[in-house]
Design an enzyme around this catalytic site. Structure first.
Site, mmCIF file in Angstrom:
data_model
loop_
_atom_site.group_PDB
_atom_site.id
_atom_site.type_symbol
_atom_site.label_atom_id
_atom_site.label_comp_id
_atom_site.label_asym_id
_atom_site.label_seq_id
_atom_site.Cartn_x
_atom_site.Cartn_y
_atom_site.Cartn_z
ATOM 1 C CG ASN A 48 1.952 3.529 -5.868
ATOM 2 O OD1 ASN A 48 2.423 4.632 -6.057
ATOM 3 N ND2 ASN A 48 2.392 2.443 -6.483
ATOM 4 C CG ASN A 94 -3.308 -0.793 -13.100
ATOM 5 O OD1 ASN A 94 -3.159 -0.870 -11.891
ATOM 6 N ND2 ASN A 94 -2.621 -1.541 -13.944
ATOM 7 N N GLY A 116 0.775 -1.233 0.000
ATOM 8 C CA GLY A 116 0.000 0.000 0.000
ATOM 9 C C GLY A 116 0.807 1.284 0.000
ATOM 10 C CG HIS A 146 2.133 -2.193 -15.955
ATOM 11 N ND1 HIS A 146 1.701 -3.388 -15.428
ATOM 12 C CD2 HIS A 146 3.208 -2.486 -16.740
ATOM 13 C CE1 HIS A 146 2.462 -4.363 -15.890
ATOM 14 N NE2 HIS A 146 3.389 -3.848 -16.683
#
Length: 192
Positions: free
Chosen positions: A14, A102, A12, A104
């Site tokens: 981010n 998202n 967690g 990546h």
């Protein structure tokens, strides 16, 4: 104020970075974190940051409307996947068109797809002798890592880099750019 819901699966970092970034901002606020891992460190981070956090199982996510109903009740302006490893169900994506993004840890379309996350991406970058890598922030669609690209930032990969040193470079890019891109998306939505 815009409402952000984060999905995470692991430590967690981010999610915590996003929560702290938006803590006293006018543009938005992280109102909830959802995780598919009841032992994820992100739950502890949310507790200390006083942010609502819930865990769910695969049935609640893919076979019932449980998670969808939580999202509908939360009324998010943006759903942010931050280290979330499950494929997002089509029926949830259809309820929130162009609202699920998202991050990546590579320059898509390289090193994307099922099973390509975290250390597996960095190991592949090093094994492939890439001279650069980076981060990609993209919309989520029905396929792993194939949604429209919103933002990319590159960094150099030297011949002496290991998967661990590449991971550290990527982490720095994520910490710096992910919150800014999320904020830009929220501001852009305001102007539409």
């Amino acid at each position: 104020m815009k409402r952000i819901v984060i999905f995470a699966s692991g430590s967690g970092t981010n999610a915590e970075n996003l929560i702290k970034y938006f803590h006293n901002r006018e543009t938005g606020s992280v109102i909830q974190v959802l995780t598919n891992n009841p032992h994820a460190k992100v739950l502890d981070r949310c507790k200390s940051l006083k942010v609502s956090a819930l865990s769910f199982n695969r049935i609640a996510f893919t076979q019932t409307n449980d998670v969808l109903n939580i999202l509908k009740a939360s009324e998010p302006d943006l759903i942010v996947l931050a280290g979330f490893l499950w494929k997002f169900p089509d029926f949830i994506l259809h309820e929130f068109p162009n609202k699920v993004i998202n991050i990546h840890p590579a320059l898509l379309p390289k090193f994307g797809g099922k099973g390509m996350y975290g250390k597996f991406v960095h190991e592949a970058v090093v094994a492939n002798k890439e001279t650069e890598t980076g981060i990609t922030i993209h919309y989520v669609n029905e396929h792993y890592d194939e949604g429209a690209i919103i933002f990319q930032k590159k960094c150099e990969v030297s011949t002496t880099d290991t998967a661990e040193t590449v991971a550290a470079k990527i982490h720095d890019l994520e910490m710096e750019y992910f919150p800014k891109v999320v904020e830009e998306l929220l501001l852009k939505e305001d102007s539409n």
